[in-house]
Design an enzyme around this catalytic site. Sequence first.
Site, mmCIF file in Angstrom:
data_model
loop_
_atom_site.group_PDB
_atom_site.id
_atom_site.type_symbol
_atom_site.label_atom_id
_atom_site.label_comp_id
_atom_site.label_asym_id
_atom_site.label_seq_id
_atom_site.Cartn_x
_atom_site.Cartn_y
_atom_site.Cartn_z
ATOM 1 N N ASP A 58 10.933 40.056 31.738
ATOM 2 C CA ASP A 58 9.421 39.956 31.281
ATOM 3 C C ASP A 58 9.398 39.057 30.550
ATOM 4 O O ASP A 58 9.391 38.487 30.226
ATOM 5 C CB ASP A 58 9.894 41.525 30.934
ATOM 6 C CG ASP A 58 8.151 41.627 30.077
ATOM 7 O OD1 ASP A 58 7.548 40.961 30.557
ATOM 8 O OD2 ASP A 58 8.188 42.754 29.064
ATOM 9 N N TYR A 148 -8.837 40.038 33.817
ATOM 10 C CA TYR A 148 -7.644 38.890 34.903
ATOM 11 C C TYR A 148 -8.692 37.497 34.634
ATOM 12 O O TYR A 148 -8.416 36.268 34.102
ATOM 13 C CB TYR A 148 -7.878 39.760 35.996
ATOM 14 C CG TYR A 148 -7.211 38.744 37.053
ATOM 15 C CD1 TYR A 148 -5.807 39.226 36.575
ATOM 16 C CD2 TYR A 148 -7.850 38.215 38.018
ATOM 17 C CE1 TYR A 148 -5.410 37.712 37.514
ATOM 18 C CE2 TYR A 148 -7.678 37.509 38.788
ATOM 19 C CZ TYR A 148 -6.801 37.647 39.102
ATOM 20 O OH TYR A 148 -5.216 36.698 40.087
ATOM 21 N N LYS A 152 -7.408 34.008 32.998
ATOM 22 C CA LYS A 152 -7.447 33.125 34.010
ATOM 23 C C LYS A 152 -8.247 31.802 33.652
ATOM 24 O O LYS A 152 -7.503 30.310 34.116
ATOM 25 C CB LYS A 152 -7.958 33.227 35.740
ATOM 26 C CG LYS A 152 -6.899 34.284 35.984
ATOM 27 C CD LYS A 152 -5.555 33.849 36.520
ATOM 28 C CE LYS A 152 -4.839 35.033 36.639
ATOM 29 N NZ LYS A 152 -2.851 33.370 37.032
HETATM 30 N N1 SER Z 1 -6.617 38.730 44.496
HETATM 31 C C1 SER Z 1 -6.741 38.110 43.059
HETATM 32 C C2 SER Z 1 -8.252 39.369 42.821
HETATM 33 O O1 SER Z 1 -8.602 40.615 43.386
HETATM 34 C C3 SER Z 1 -7.975 37.445 42.670
HETATM 35 O O2 SER Z 1 -7.055 37.005 42.007
HETATM 36 O O3 SER Z 1 -7.692 40.620 41.688
#
Ligand code: SER
Length: 326
Positions: A58, A148, A152
């Site tokens: 993990d 997300y 990043k």
């Molecule tokens: N493919 C990814 C997503 O749609 C983008 O980096 O979250």
Amino acid sequence: MAQNEMKRILVTGAVGQIGSELTMALREKYGADNVLATGRKTPPSKELLESGPFEYIDVADKASVEAVVDKYEIDTIYHMAAILSAVGEDKPWLCWSVNMDGLKNVLDIGVEKKLTRIFVPSSIAVWGPGAPLEMTPNETVLKPTTMYGVTKVAGELLADYYFKRFGLDCRGVRYPGIISHETLPGGGTTDYAVGIYYDAVIKGSYECFVREDTVLPMMYMPDAIKATLDLMEAPVENLKHHNDFNIAAMSFSVTELAGSIRKVMPEFTCTYKPDSRQAIADSWPNSIDDTAAREEWGWKPAFDLDAMTEDMLANLRRKHEAGLLV
Ligand code: SER
């Protein structure tokens, strides 16, 4: 490190969409026994399990990563484990923990154990309001609206910091949506561009969760793998960027994607039922400028939309006929 010096490689997220094919490519290139595949929960495919070593770890638990780095005398990590954009909106704090704590653990282990090189993938999700939508440059406003995307951007900056501050050689690309026929993506926004091919072969039709005029940058898996391997082999003195390379291959609307499928399967139909992923798609660019990757390490994609469609449909039809698609 000399280009052909022996490498001992760890792939995190090896059961995922990119990780699974990347692991096989790395085993082919550097020797199967030298490439440790790892996952958190999802059982590995037979191919992954039988072609080389596999362990459960993990990434948010540093000790579990450290244990396999020691056991297999790892010197290089491809850190592919991550929570993607759509799941990240459902579970923002899980996304933060896996993507940020996981990355920091891997980078810290890189410094502590003096690892040679670490691959730190980023994404088109780094962009949001304020960035140009067309031919988005490498250097521009990074104001993502998804958790997300936040992880990043922070991940790119953190990895760059480890390079400057601790001399850890980390590198990464901003992957576009990746299209492939081996392992399904899990919980991303660009998943429609994969799902459409599966449903075309299985059902002859697809209900798309974004509008037909949605345009995003995309790439076929063989190009994504090539980009990853090539960047990791590039001489460090050639790199001015490290963890934030734009890489582009193609951009298309869903209408164009469906049209490309119809060239091979004229009876294919696509309907549209946009959901919450539409807003995420709308916050990302339509196309990107990858001049830095081309100049610094010779990046060049091979597949365009129609070449990818032919290859995807041929492979998925073969699997379907063998009873491997449900
Ligand atoms: N493919 C990814 C997503 O749609 C983008 O980096 O979250």
